[in-house]
Design an enzyme around this catalytic site. Structure first.
Site, short mmCIF file in Angstrom:
data_model
loop_
_atom_site.label_atom_id
_atom_site.label_comp_id
_atom_site.label_asym_id
_atom_site.label_seq_id
_atom_site.Cartn_x
_atom_site.Cartn_y
_atom_site.Cartn_z
N ARG A 62 25.73 105.05 -15.89
CA ARG A 62 24.42 105.45 -16.40
C ARG A 62 24.46 105.81 -17.88
O ARG A 62 23.47 105.64 -18.60
CB ARG A 62 23.84 106.59 -15.55
CG ARG A 62 23.43 106.11 -14.16
CD ARG A 62 23.02 107.25 -13.24
NE ARG A 62 24.06 108.25 -13.07
CZ ARG A 62 25.08 108.16 -12.21
NH1 ARG A 62 25.17 107.12 -11.41
NH2 ARG A 62 25.98 109.10 -12.13
N GLU A 99 34.62 116.87 -10.38
CA GLU A 99 34.38 117.97 -9.46
C GLU A 99 34.60 117.55 -8.02
O GLU A 99 34.75 118.38 -7.13
CB GLU A 99 32.97 118.56 -9.64
CG GLU A 99 31.84 117.61 -9.45
CD GLU A 99 31.44 116.83 -10.70
OE1 GLU A 99 30.30 116.34 -10.73
OE2 GLU A 99 32.25 116.69 -11.64
#
Length: 179
Positions: A62, A99
């Site tokens: 993105r 994460e």
């Protein structure tokens, strides 16, 4: 940060993606709206001094969309930070922690001339792992990286502080606290 509630309303939240406990902020719904996408790019451009950098680096996937639109509008060159095995020429790479796992990004080894100033752009700042990998990869090739720009920041995950500790000023159009 300016008031971007109109754009913020177009960012979809997908719970438990890519794993339980993650609230994924999906900008694809924002990108589906042509006028909102244009406003996103225009507002991101308004946050930077075009004379303050030579190139724009976008992180796959993105981040490519946003950085390519900014590169076009500002007539700046674009550096592609890609997933492994996607670049046809000689490349350099870096592994980093996310994460929710690990990943790697690469760039052509001749994409940067030492001393070039590069603006790092991506869609979202969470823990800062991907952004820091981009910074380290670019700096490893001699780039000066002092600024990073995002559509969305998740400030509670600490990515902004991680970038600041590395001498990079993070800026985002909007934040989603508590995620």
């Amino acid at each position: 940060m300016t008031d971007n509630d109109d754009l913020r309303a177009l960012v979809r939240t997908i719970p438990d993606y890519p794993k339980p406990g993650i609230q994924f902020r999906d900008v694809s719904t924002l990108l589906l709206d042509g006028p909102a996408f244009r406003q996103t790019i225009d507002r991101m451009i308004a946050l930077v001094d075009p004379d303050g950098f030579d190139l724009i680096a976008g992180i796959e996937a993105r981040g490519f969309i946003v950085s390519a639109a900014m590169s076009y509008a500002l007539e700046k060159g674009k550096v592609m930070l890609r997933k492994p095995g996607k670049l046809p020429g000689q490349s350099v790479s870096i592994d980093y922690a996310l994460e929710y796992g690990t990943d790697r990004i690469e760039m052509h080894d001749d994409a940067i001339r030492p001393g070039q100033r590069v603006l790092l752009v991506d869609d979202l700042l969470a823990t800062g792992g991907t952004a820091m990998a981009g910074v380290e990869l670019l700096r490893g090739q001699g780039a000066e990286v002092e600024r990073a720009l995002f559509i969305v920041d998740l400030p509670d995950l600490g990515g902004g502080k991680t970038l600041e500790a590395a001498g990079v000023e993070p800026t985002a159009l909007m934040a989603f606290a508590g995620d």
